[in-house]
Design a protein around this motif. Structure first.
Motif, PDB file in Angstrom:
ATOM      1  N   UNK A  10       0.819  -1.215   0.000  1.00 59.67           N
ATOM      2  CA  UNK A  10       0.000   0.000   0.000  1.00 59.67           C
ATOM      3  C   UNK A  10       0.851   1.262   0.000  1.00 59.67           C
ATOM      4  N   UNK A  11       1.868   1.302   0.848  1.00 60.80           N
ATOM      5  CA  UNK A  11       2.733   2.477   0.909  1.00 60.80           C
ATOM      6  C   UNK A  11       3.482   2.672  -0.410  1.00 60.80           C
ATOM      7  N   UNK A  12       3.940   1.575  -1.010  1.00 63.53           N
ATOM      8  CA  UNK A  12       4.643   1.645  -2.290  1.00 63.53           C
ATOM      9  C   UNK A  12       3.755   2.247  -3.362  1.00 63.53           C
ATOM     10  N   UNK A  13       2.508   1.795  -3.453  1.00 59.59           N
ATOM     11  CA  UNK A  13       1.626   2.327  -4.488  1.00 59.59           C
ATOM     12  C   UNK A  13       1.259   3.784  -4.238  1.00 59.59           C
ATOM     13  N   UNK A  18       2.023   9.028  -6.712  1.00 57.29           N
ATOM     14  CA  UNK A  18       2.488  10.421  -6.644  1.00 57.29           C
ATOM     15  C   UNK A  18       3.461  10.781  -7.757  1.00 57.29           C
ATOM     16  N   UNK A  19       4.019   9.793  -8.464  1.00 56.28           N
ATOM     17  CA  UNK A  19       4.937  10.082  -9.569  1.00 56.28           C
ATOM     18  C   UNK A  19       4.226  10.203 -10.917  1.00 56.28           C
ATOM     19  N   UNK A  23       7.017  14.712 -14.522  1.00 62.22           N
ATOM     20  CA  UNK A  23       7.788  14.353 -15.714  1.00 62.22           C
ATOM     21  C   UNK A  23       9.147  13.741 -15.412  1.00 62.22           C
ATOM     22  N   UNK A  24       9.696  13.965 -14.227  1.00 66.69           N
ATOM     23  CA  UNK A  24      10.991  13.353 -13.885  1.00 66.69           C
ATOM     24  C   UNK A  24      10.906  11.830 -13.892  1.00 66.69           C
ATOM     25  N   UNK A  25       9.708  11.294 -13.718  1.00 67.02           N
ATOM     26  CA  UNK A  25       9.537   9.845 -13.612  1.00 67.02           C
ATOM     27  C   UNK A  25       9.033   9.192 -14.899  1.00 67.02           C
ATOM     28  N   UNK A  26       8.894   9.961 -15.972  1.00 64.95           N
ATOM     29  CA  UNK A  26       8.347   9.374 -17.201  1.00 64.95           C
ATOM     30  C   UNK A  26       9.252   8.293 -17.774  1.00 64.95           C
ATOM     31  N   UNK A  79      13.650   5.804  -7.768  1.00 60.21           N
ATOM     32  CA  UNK A  79      13.974   6.454  -6.505  1.00 60.21           C
ATOM     33  C   UNK A  79      12.885   7.468  -6.170  1.00 60.21           C
ATOM     34  N   UNK A  80      12.371   7.382  -4.958  1.00 62.56           N
ATOM     35  CA  UNK A  80      11.388   8.366  -4.497  1.00 62.56           C
ATOM     36  C   UNK A  80      12.077   9.484  -3.719  1.00 62.56           C
ATOM     37  N   UNK A  81      13.375   9.351  -3.532  1.00 63.41           N
ATOM     38  CA  UNK A  81      14.189  10.350  -2.840  1.00 63.41           C
ATOM     39  C   UNK A  81      15.481  10.467  -3.642  1.00 63.41           C
TER      40      UNK A  81
END
Length: 162
Positions: A10-13, A18-19, A23-26, A79-81
């Motif tokens: 759940x936390x991962x999703x 949120x990404x 656009x950094x995550x495309x 990476x989320x950070x």
């Protein structure tokens, strides 16, 4: 620290959703995406989260295993950070595990050629004995609606430098 992603579904999703419009995550999710569906076993797919000292997710990685040719492929990293050194250490640990814990022979992955993370991949393979072994033109459709080129990387166990 690496932990099985299934323990953090759940936390991962939430982090991943949120990404979706950033656009950094495309480069990770291509053209549109759904939630991350984790398997109920770890036979031929391994999924991990990297967590910090507070047990917060800072990154996610996964790969498919072809046991017939002892290869980890479709290696995916997000990476989320961005820039967190702990996550970089966990990527190295996962690589060590692939070769030494699971006794696989090679790792292979693609990266979109204009992904800013490609610089890190090139440094990683230079430091650890991998190589760029292919360049495919216009093979990745991203959320910007354009076709992008892919670069193919590999590391063989016999050439791996710790």
């Amino acid at each position: 620290m690496l932990k099985p992603a299934q323990l953090y579904q759940d936390e991962l999703n939430k982090k991943y959703i949120n990404t979706w419009y950033d656009d950094r995550y495309m480069y990770y999710r291509s053209y549109g995406t759904g939630i991350i569906e984790l398997p109920k076993d770890n036979y031929d797919n391994h999924h991990f989260v990297s967590v910090d000292d507070n047990d917060d997710i800072i990154g996610y990685m996964s790969y498919h295993i072809n046991w017939n040719i002892k290869t980890a492929n479709a290696f995916g990293i997000i990476s989320f950070d961005i820039g967190n050194v702990m996550f970089l250490r966990d990527i190295k640990r996962a690589t060590d595990d692939i070769f030494y814990k699971y006794n696989l022979n090679r790792i292979e992955w693609f990266c979109v050629a204009d992904n800013p993370a490609i610089k890190g991949y090139r440094k990683f393979i230079k430091r650890h004995g991998g190589r760029e072994c292919g360049y495919l033109r216009e093979t990745a459709l991203l959320s910007d609606g354009k076709l992008h080129d892919d670069v193919f990387f590999e590391i063989l166990k016999c050439e791996y430098k710790e």
